[in-house]
Motif scaffolding. Sequence first.
Motif, PDB file in Angstrom:
ATOM      1  N   VAL A  81      33.232 -42.031 -11.601  1.00  0.00           N
ATOM      2  CA  VAL A  81      33.356 -41.939 -12.757  1.00  0.00           C
ATOM      3  C   VAL A  81      32.344 -43.271 -14.205  1.00  0.00           C
ATOM      4  O   VAL A  81      31.886 -43.591 -14.689  1.00  0.00           O
ATOM      5  N   LYS A  82      32.708 -44.296 -13.183  1.00  0.00           N
ATOM      6  CA  LYS A  82      32.831 -45.650 -13.512  1.00  0.00           C
ATOM      7  C   LYS A  82      31.028 -45.680 -12.679  1.00  0.00           C
ATOM      8  O   LYS A  82      30.338 -47.268 -12.727  1.00  0.00           O
ATOM      9  N   MET A  83      30.621 -45.593 -11.777  1.00  0.00           N
ATOM     10  CA  MET A  83      29.353 -46.233 -11.054  1.00  0.00           C
ATOM     11  C   MET A  83      27.156 -45.641 -11.844  1.00  0.00           C
ATOM     12  O   MET A  83      27.854 -44.832 -12.319  1.00  0.00           O
ATOM     13  N   ASP A  84      26.779 -46.413 -11.331  1.00  0.00           N
ATOM     14  CA  ASP A  84      25.848 -46.160 -12.171  1.00  0.00           C
ATOM     15  C   ASP A  84      24.740 -45.393 -10.749  1.00  0.00           C
ATOM     16  O   ASP A  84      25.562 -45.520  -9.460  1.00  0.00           O
ATOM     17  N   MET A  85      23.982 -45.488 -10.867  1.00  0.00           N
ATOM     18  CA  MET A  85      23.220 -44.175 -10.136  1.00  0.00           C
ATOM     19  C   MET A  85      23.166 -44.391  -7.961  1.00  0.00           C
ATOM     20  O   MET A  85      23.220 -43.529  -8.021  1.00  0.00           O
ATOM     21  N   LYS A  86      22.731 -45.900  -8.511  1.00  0.00           N
ATOM     22  CA  LYS A  86      22.269 -46.180  -7.192  1.00  0.00           C
ATOM     23  C   LYS A  86      23.195 -45.985  -6.695  1.00  0.00           C
ATOM     24  O   LYS A  86      23.656 -45.704  -5.118  1.00  0.00           O
ATOM     25  N   ALA A  87      24.953 -46.560  -6.484  1.00  0.00           N
ATOM     26  CA  ALA A  87      26.325 -46.913  -6.285  1.00  0.00           C
ATOM     27  C   ALA A  87      26.395 -45.270  -5.522  1.00  0.00           C
ATOM     28  O   ALA A  87      26.881 -44.926  -4.523  1.00  0.00           O
ATOM     29  N   LEU A  88      26.565 -43.881  -6.511  1.00  0.00           N
ATOM     30  CA  LEU A  88      26.586 -43.006  -6.505  1.00  0.00           C
ATOM     31  C   LEU A  88      25.822 -42.367  -5.534  1.00  0.00           C
ATOM     32  O   LEU A  88      25.635 -41.516  -4.566  1.00  0.00           O
ATOM     33  N   ALA A  90      23.840 -43.976  -3.483  1.00  0.00           N
ATOM     34  CA  ALA A  90      24.616 -44.618  -2.060  1.00  0.00           C
ATOM     35  C   ALA A  90      26.065 -43.951  -1.202  1.00  0.00           C
ATOM     36  O   ALA A  90      25.875 -43.447   0.007  1.00  0.00           O
ATOM     37  N   PHE A  91      27.486 -43.213  -2.246  1.00  0.00           N
ATOM     38  CA  PHE A  91      28.285 -42.664  -2.286  1.00  0.00           C
ATOM     39  C   PHE A  91      27.836 -41.303  -1.219  1.00  0.00           C
ATOM     40  O   PHE A  91      28.219 -40.525   0.184  1.00  0.00           O
ATOM     41  N   THR A  92      26.870 -40.205  -2.095  1.00  0.00           N
ATOM     42  CA  THR A  92      26.591 -39.143  -1.476  1.00  0.00           C
ATOM     43  C   THR A  92      25.938 -39.120  -0.108  1.00  0.00           C
ATOM     44  O   THR A  92      26.258 -38.254   0.507  1.00  0.00           O
ATOM     45  N   ARG A  93      24.979 -40.047  -0.184  1.00  0.00           N
ATOM     46  CA  ARG A  93      24.457 -40.019   1.227  1.00  0.00           C
ATOM     47  C   ARG A  93      25.519 -40.153   2.252  1.00  0.00           C
ATOM     48  O   ARG A  93      25.496 -39.728   3.422  1.00  0.00           O
ATOM     49  N   MET A  94      26.258 -41.382   2.237  1.00  0.00           N
ATOM     50  CA  MET A  94      27.274 -41.663   3.384  1.00  0.00           C
ATOM     51  C   MET A  94      28.003 -40.408   3.633  1.00  0.00           C
ATOM     52  O   MET A  94      28.073 -39.873   4.899  1.00  0.00           O
ATOM     53  N   THR A  95      28.502 -39.821   2.464  1.00  0.00           N
ATOM     54  CA  THR A  95      29.082 -38.664   3.047  1.00  0.00           C
ATOM     55  C   THR A  95      28.315 -37.298   3.464  1.00  0.00           C
ATOM     56  O   THR A  95      28.614 -36.661   4.315  1.00  0.00           O
ATOM     57  N   GLY A  96      27.200 -36.809   3.183  1.00  0.00           N
ATOM     58  CA  GLY A  96      26.637 -36.502   4.225  1.00  0.00           C
ATOM     59  C   GLY A  96      26.222 -37.053   5.847  1.00  0.00           C
ATOM     60  O   GLY A  96      25.963 -36.049   6.264  1.00  0.00           O
ATOM     61  N   ASP A  97      26.053 -38.414   5.322  1.00  0.00           N
ATOM     62  CA  ASP A  97      25.370 -39.414   7.230  1.00  0.00           C
ATOM     63  C   ASP A  97      26.628 -38.197   7.960  1.00  0.00           C
ATOM     64  O   ASP A  97      26.569 -38.212   8.845  1.00  0.00           O
ATOM     65  N   PHE A  98      27.654 -38.295   7.427  1.00  0.00           N
ATOM     66  CA  PHE A  98      29.167 -37.400   8.276  1.00  0.00           C
ATOM     67  C   PHE A  98      28.986 -36.471   8.762  1.00  0.00           C
ATOM     68  O   PHE A  98      29.211 -36.015  10.091  1.00  0.00           O
ATOM     69  N   VAL A  99      28.255 -35.515   7.669  1.00  0.00           N
ATOM     70  CA  VAL A  99      27.998 -34.271   8.346  1.00  0.00           C
ATOM     71  C   VAL A  99      27.147 -34.149   9.386  1.00  0.00           C
ATOM     72  O   VAL A  99      27.713 -33.512  10.117  1.00  0.00           O
ATOM     73  N   LYS A 100      26.083 -35.405   9.310  1.00  0.00           N
ATOM     74  CA  LYS A 100      25.193 -35.417  10.406  1.00  0.00           C
ATOM     75  C   LYS A 100      25.512 -35.575  11.333  1.00  0.00           C
ATOM     76  O   LYS A 100      25.553 -35.192  12.148  1.00  0.00           O
TER      77      LYS A 100
END
Length: 270
Positions: A81-88, A90-100
Amino acid sequence: MTKMAGRKPKHFLWQVEGKVATIRLDRPERKNPLTFESYAELRDIFRDLVYAEDVDAVVFLPNGGNFCSGGDVHDIIGPLVKMDMKALLAFTRMTGDFVKAMLNCGKPIIAAIDGVAVGAGAIIAMASDIRIATPEAKTAFLFTRVGLAGCDMGACAILPRIIGQGRAAELLYTGRTMSAEEGERWGFYNRLVDAAALEADALELAARIVSGPTFAHGITKTQLNQEWSMGLDQAIEAEAQAQAICMQTGDFKRAYEAFVAKEKPVFEGN
């Protein structure tokens, strides 16, 4: 190729025995939540499994009577909740990369679910190839309950293919818990077993898989994933090419020779 048996992850338990790797998230006092670090480490280990010569199947096991309670509220949701869009992003892409990485690791994955499997824990189960659960298993894609969309980590693409569009829509809109009985009836779970038998059942299935033609299993996993986006003609042609590749393997010849000799084939994964 690489060896995986000697890996010592920091954020989950990892063991390799008989070409079957087991993973247990290791915070049982909190029902095994994920953190930024465990997401990344899981992503990396599944990426490396593509090249593993000593692992032919992976089993996710519960720990302390629970599978996974999703992203840790304090370690993940609070900082987000404290992150900006760029950091957010990066996080959601990272979690998606786990599934990939799970989908593309080339190894069959079995999820053995007991107790809670919610949020990202439900996603891990969903992204596995085979799911076995206890009657006490509780699965929820509860993203809407924290103000997010249900389209997380591939849920809107994968879940409808497993249980159907309408059922997936209900779970993703409401975030409600899917009972073990519903999960089995809808095809999310392959079967339900007693808690005392869960781990042995999952490991027995993994052992059966790794005793088969493991190179061909990798081809099967690839086709199961890639054919989602193919038309029927493309899929049939892709399977023709895939099967022709498998017909060049030693395992295909071994199976024929064993049949002629009226013996059980011993596959070597090549």
